[in-house]
Design a protein around this motif. Structure first.
Motif, PDB file in Angstrom:
ATOM      1  N   MET A   1       1.192  -1.058  -0.046  1.00 22.09           N
ATOM      2  CA  MET A   1      -0.002   0.328   0.331  1.00 22.09           C
ATOM      3  C   MET A   1       0.657   1.182   0.104  1.00 22.09           C
ATOM      4  O   MET A   1       1.960   1.385   0.111  1.00 22.09           O
ATOM      5  N   LYS A   2       0.335   1.963  -0.770  1.00 24.62           N
ATOM      6  CA  LYS A   2       1.217   3.934  -0.301  1.00 24.62           C
ATOM      7  C   LYS A   2      -0.037   4.372   0.938  1.00 24.62           C
ATOM      8  O   LYS A   2      -1.199   4.736   0.805  1.00 24.62           O
ATOM      9  N   LEU A   3       0.887   5.504   1.541  1.00 32.51           N
ATOM     10  CA  LEU A   3       0.210   6.218   2.517  1.00 32.51           C
ATOM     11  C   LEU A   3      -0.278   7.629   1.208  1.00 32.51           C
ATOM     12  O   LEU A   3       1.323   8.151   0.531  1.00 32.51           O
ATOM     13  N   GLY A   4      -0.844   8.177   0.324  1.00 36.52           N
ATOM     14  CA  GLY A   4      -0.808   9.625   0.187  1.00 36.52           C
ATOM     15  C   GLY A   4      -2.041  10.565   1.170  1.00 36.52           C
ATOM     16  O   GLY A   4      -2.709  10.159   2.029  1.00 36.52           O
ATOM     17  N   VAL A   5      -2.361  11.740   0.148  1.00 38.59           N
ATOM     18  CA  VAL A   5      -3.324  12.499   1.267  1.00 38.59           C
ATOM     19  C   VAL A   5      -4.467  13.466  -0.269  1.00 38.59           C
ATOM     20  O   VAL A   5      -3.975  13.528  -1.396  1.00 38.59           O
ATOM     21  N   PHE A   6      -5.421  13.395   0.870  1.00 38.39           N
ATOM     22  CA  PHE A   6      -6.103  14.036  -0.551  1.00 38.39           C
ATOM     23  C   PHE A   6      -5.693  15.869  -0.135  1.00 38.39           C
ATOM     24  O   PHE A   6      -6.373  16.731   0.342  1.00 38.39           O
ATOM     25  N   MET A   7      -5.805  16.519  -1.756  1.00 37.08           N
ATOM     26  CA  MET A   7      -4.940  17.694  -1.142  1.00 37.08           C
ATOM     27  C   MET A   7      -6.089  18.978  -0.822  1.00 37.08           C
ATOM     28  O   MET A   7      -5.311  20.450  -1.178  1.00 37.08           O
ATOM     29  N   VAL A   8      -7.140  18.853  -0.762  1.00 37.27           N
ATOM     30  CA  VAL A   8      -8.023  19.956  -0.545  1.00 37.27           C
ATOM     31  C   VAL A   8      -7.213  20.460   0.266  1.00 37.27           C
ATOM     32  O   VAL A   8      -7.712  21.812   0.455  1.00 37.27           O
ATOM     33  N   LEU A   9      -7.244  20.220   1.539  1.00 37.90           N
ATOM     34  CA  LEU A   9      -6.905  20.557   2.762  1.00 37.90           C
ATOM     35  C   LEU A   9      -5.582  21.614   2.370  1.00 37.90           C
ATOM     36  O   LEU A   9      -5.323  22.638   3.119  1.00 37.90           O
ATOM     37  N   PHE A  10      -4.917  21.056   0.986  1.00 36.43           N
ATOM     38  CA  PHE A  10      -3.734  22.641   1.057  1.00 36.43           C
ATOM     39  C   PHE A  10      -4.293  23.552  -0.136  1.00 36.43           C
ATOM     40  O   PHE A  10      -3.446  23.655  -0.697  1.00 36.43           O
ATOM     41  N   GLY A  11      -5.136  24.005  -0.471  1.00 36.59           N
ATOM     42  CA  GLY A  11      -6.157  24.691  -1.189  1.00 36.59           C
ATOM     43  C   GLY A  11      -5.770  25.763  -1.495  1.00 36.59           C
ATOM     44  O   GLY A  11      -5.890  26.161  -2.399  1.00 36.59           O
ATOM     45  N   GLY A  12      -5.346  26.275  -0.181  1.00 36.11           N
ATOM     46  CA  GLY A  12      -4.668  27.375   0.000  1.00 36.11           C
ATOM     47  C   GLY A  12      -3.292  28.161  -1.002  1.00 36.11           C
ATOM     48  O   GLY A  12      -2.630  28.815  -0.754  1.00 36.11           O
ATOM     49  N   ARG A  13      -2.779  26.991  -1.110  1.00 34.53           N
ATOM     50  CA  ARG A  13      -1.228  27.017  -1.104  1.00 34.53           C
ATOM     51  C   ARG A  13      -0.602  26.685  -3.164  1.00 34.53           C
ATOM     52  O   ARG A  13      -1.875  25.622  -3.315  1.00 34.53           O
ATOM     53  N   PRO A  14      -0.470  26.951  -3.108  1.00 34.58           N
ATOM     54  CA  PRO A  14       0.204  26.731  -4.524  1.00 34.58           C
ATOM     55  C   PRO A  14       0.299  25.389  -5.222  1.00 34.58           C
ATOM     56  O   PRO A  14       0.285  24.840  -4.199  1.00 34.58           O
ATOM     57  N   PHE A  15      -0.481  24.922  -6.043  1.00 44.19           N
ATOM     58  CA  PHE A  15       0.039  23.786  -6.741  1.00 44.19           C
ATOM     59  C   PHE A  15       1.379  22.996  -5.590  1.00 44.19           C
ATOM     60  O   PHE A  15       1.843  21.962  -5.075  1.00 44.19           O
ATOM     61  N   GLU A  16       2.215  23.880  -6.718  1.00 44.04           N
ATOM     62  CA  GLU A  16       3.704  23.147  -5.727  1.00 44.04           C
ATOM     63  C   GLU A  16       4.326  23.096  -4.841  1.00 44.04           C
ATOM     64  O   GLU A  16       4.855  22.054  -4.291  1.00 44.04           O
ATOM     65  N   GLU A  17       3.786  24.278  -4.215  1.00 38.81           N
ATOM     66  CA  GLU A  17       4.375  23.947  -2.968  1.00 38.81           C
ATOM     67  C   GLU A  17       3.699  22.953  -2.171  1.00 38.81           C
ATOM     68  O   GLU A  17       3.890  22.428  -1.464  1.00 38.81           O
ATOM     69  N   ALA A  18       2.311  22.761  -2.869  1.00 35.55           N
ATOM     70  CA  ALA A  18       1.225  21.755  -1.869  1.00 35.55           C
ATOM     71  C   ALA A  18       2.383  20.313  -2.025  1.00 35.55           C
ATOM     72  O   ALA A  18       2.482  19.565  -0.949  1.00 35.55           O
ATOM     73  N   LEU A  19       2.515  20.103  -3.257  1.00 34.53           N
ATOM     74  CA  LEU A  19       2.846  18.925  -3.048  1.00 34.53           C
ATOM     75  C   LEU A  19       4.137  18.382  -2.585  1.00 34.53           C
ATOM     76  O   LEU A  19       3.830  17.115  -2.348  1.00 34.53           O
ATOM     77  N   ASP A  20       5.585  20.347  -2.613  1.00 34.95           N
ATOM     78  CA  ASP A  20       7.259  19.776  -1.509  1.00 34.95           C
ATOM     79  C   ASP A  20       6.718  19.371  -0.904  1.00 34.95           C
ATOM     80  O   ASP A  20       7.474  18.461   0.464  1.00 34.95           O
ATOM     81  N   LEU A  21       5.254  20.051   0.199  1.00 35.60           N
ATOM     82  CA  LEU A  21       4.757  19.753   1.323  1.00 35.60           C
ATOM     83  C   LEU A  21       5.023  18.086   1.650  1.00 35.60           C
ATOM     84  O   LEU A  21       5.502  17.761   2.544  1.00 35.60           O
ATOM     85  N   ILE A  22       3.638  17.838   0.738  1.00 35.53           N
ATOM     86  CA  ILE A  22       3.278  16.823   1.131  1.00 35.53           C
ATOM     87  C   ILE A  22       4.823  15.812   0.725  1.00 35.53           C
ATOM     88  O   ILE A  22       4.747  14.731   0.976  1.00 35.53           O
ATOM     89  N   ALA A  23       5.888  15.612  -0.438  1.00 32.27           N
ATOM     90  CA  ALA A  23       6.241  14.558  -0.199  1.00 32.27           C
ATOM     91  C   ALA A  23       7.488  14.727   0.750  1.00 32.27           C
ATOM     92  O   ALA A  23       8.378  13.488   0.769  1.00 32.27           O
ATOM     93  N   ALA A  24       7.986  16.255   1.680  1.00 33.58           N
ATOM     94  CA  ALA A  24       8.478  16.058   2.644  1.00 33.58           C
ATOM     95  C   ALA A  24       8.530  15.598   3.418  1.00 33.58           C
ATOM     96  O   ALA A  24       8.861  14.899   4.877  1.00 33.58           O
ATOM     97  N   GLN A  25       7.084  14.840   3.403  1.00 29.14           N
ATOM     98  CA  GLN A  25       6.247  13.889   4.790  1.00 29.14           C
ATOM     99  C   GLN A  25       6.402  12.279   4.299  1.00 29.14           C
ATOM    100  O   GLN A  25       6.251  11.433   4.614  1.00 29.14           O
ATOM    101  N   GLY A  26       7.469  12.223   2.969  1.00 29.06           N
ATOM    102  CA  GLY A  26       7.234  11.267   2.343  1.00 29.06           C
ATOM    103  C   GLY A  26       6.310  10.144   1.709  1.00 29.06           C
ATOM    104  O   GLY A  26       5.832   9.222   1.770  1.00 29.06           O
ATOM    105  N   LEU A  27       5.557  11.169   1.763  1.00 27.76           N
ATOM    106  CA  LEU A  27       3.864  10.798   0.890  1.00 27.76           C
ATOM    107  C   LEU A  27       4.541   9.112  -0.110  1.00 27.76           C
ATOM    108  O   LEU A  27       5.435  10.230  -0.671  1.00 27.76           O
TER     109      LEU A  27
END
Length: 322
Positions: A1-27
């Motif tokens: 299995m893979k751990l992921g996230v529903f990105m709407v919780l970062f809807g106030g952030r720019p797309f690539e900034e949100a992706l960086d934050l998510i990747a930094a958590q190891g998702l």
């Protein structure tokens, strides 16, 4: 299995900034809203479907960070009795299916919708009691005339575009339990499956492990949300599980959404993850944050840490002991 996230919780952030934050958590995966209730702050189908360069750049932004897109999500009510509202949700769904095919995303998540009680109704009608008999008549009319015909037609459309439909089992909509999901799946085909969210099972009095067993035996789990629920033992006796108070009335509500681990302990979540693996679901566990007691960042971070303890990532090895 893979751990992921529903990105709407970062809807106030720019797309690539949100992706960086998510990747930094190891998702390893993201679920992205394309319109409807989740909004389209990170992914506008109208812009991407008409621009091959934009589509390519969008895909590269995700893949360059070691992420995959688990699903595109456009939760709405395409069966709404007001035709203009229904059409808007329907159009977003159709474009999302088209975009999912182009991005090679296998699942589109949404709601089943809920019709009115007759052709000229203005508002959805969600029957939840078998008596008085009017409710049964409404329910039969809805399924025969609206729910099954719509999803039979548009389920085929999705299948023709190599996309599965993950219907979130959610109160207020025609498909809200394992039984109603399987009823529609039997009528409309295996393209229909669940976007199973345990939080909506708990408040309806359904054990998520048993829901996984019921749906998993039919191969009917297409996607999975990780969100928790706590039920207040005092308030539930006052308001019942169909509590109509706003989510903001947290002191008085019968139940409320929590981040993973703050409604049920990690043994319960380990049982959920194990049940998913046992019944053949080895896809993405997508974190959804709707916890009114925590900030977005803290709720997300705690959910990641809690799920990393119980997520089964590797393929099962041979039973060397037998």
């Amino acid at each position: 299995m893979k751990l992921g996230v529903f990105m709407v919780l970062f809807g106030g952030r720019p797309f690539e900034e949100a992706l960086d934050l998510i990747a930094a958590q190891g998702l390893k995966a993201v679920e992205i809203g394309t319109g409807g209730h989740p909004g389209n702050s990170h992914c506008n189908p109208d812009e991407l479907l008409g621009d091959k360069t934009a589509l390519s750049n969008f895909k590269k932004a995700v893949e360059s960070r070691g992420l995959t897109i688990s699903a595109l999500s456009c939760h709405g009510n395409p069966l709404h009795p007001q035709k203009a509202i229904a059409q808007e949700f329907h159009d977003v769904f159709v474009k999302t299916v088209q975009l999912a095919e182009q991005l090679e995303v296998p699942v589109v998540n949404t709601f089943s919708g809920c019709p009115g009680d007759h052709e000229d109704a203005k508002y959805p009608n969600w029957p939840v009691a078998p008596w008085p008999n009017d409710f049964q008549e409404i329910l039969d009319w809805q399924w025969k005339n609206k729910v099954i015909p719509y999803w039979t037609e548009w389920g085929k459309y999705a299948a023709d575009h190599h996309v599965k439909i993950g219907l979130e089992l959610h109160g207020g909509f025609s498909v809200h339990t394992p039984a109603t999901l399987l009823r529609l799946r039997e009528a409309a085909g295996e393209v229909i499956g669940a976007n199973l969210d345990p939080s909506h099972m708990w408040w309806q009095g359904i054990d998520p492990v048993q829901a996984i067993s019921i749906l998993g035996r039919e191969g009917a789990i297409h996607h999975f949300h990780a969100k928790d629920t706590t039920i207040d033992p005092v308030n539930v006796n006052r308001h019942g599980i169909t509590d109509m108070q706003p989510y903001t009335a947290m002191l008085d509500r019968a139940w409320q959404f929590r981040t993973v681990g703050f409604g049920h302990d990690m043994k319960t979540w380990a049982d959920i993850i194990s049940a998913l693996r046992l019944h053949g679901y080895d896809y993405v566990v997508s974190i959804e944050h709707e916890d009114g007691l925590m900030s977005t960042e803290e709720g997300f971070t705690k959910a990641v840490k809690n799920l990393q303890q119980v997520l089964i990532e590797d393929s099962a090895s041979d039973m060397w002991w037998v």
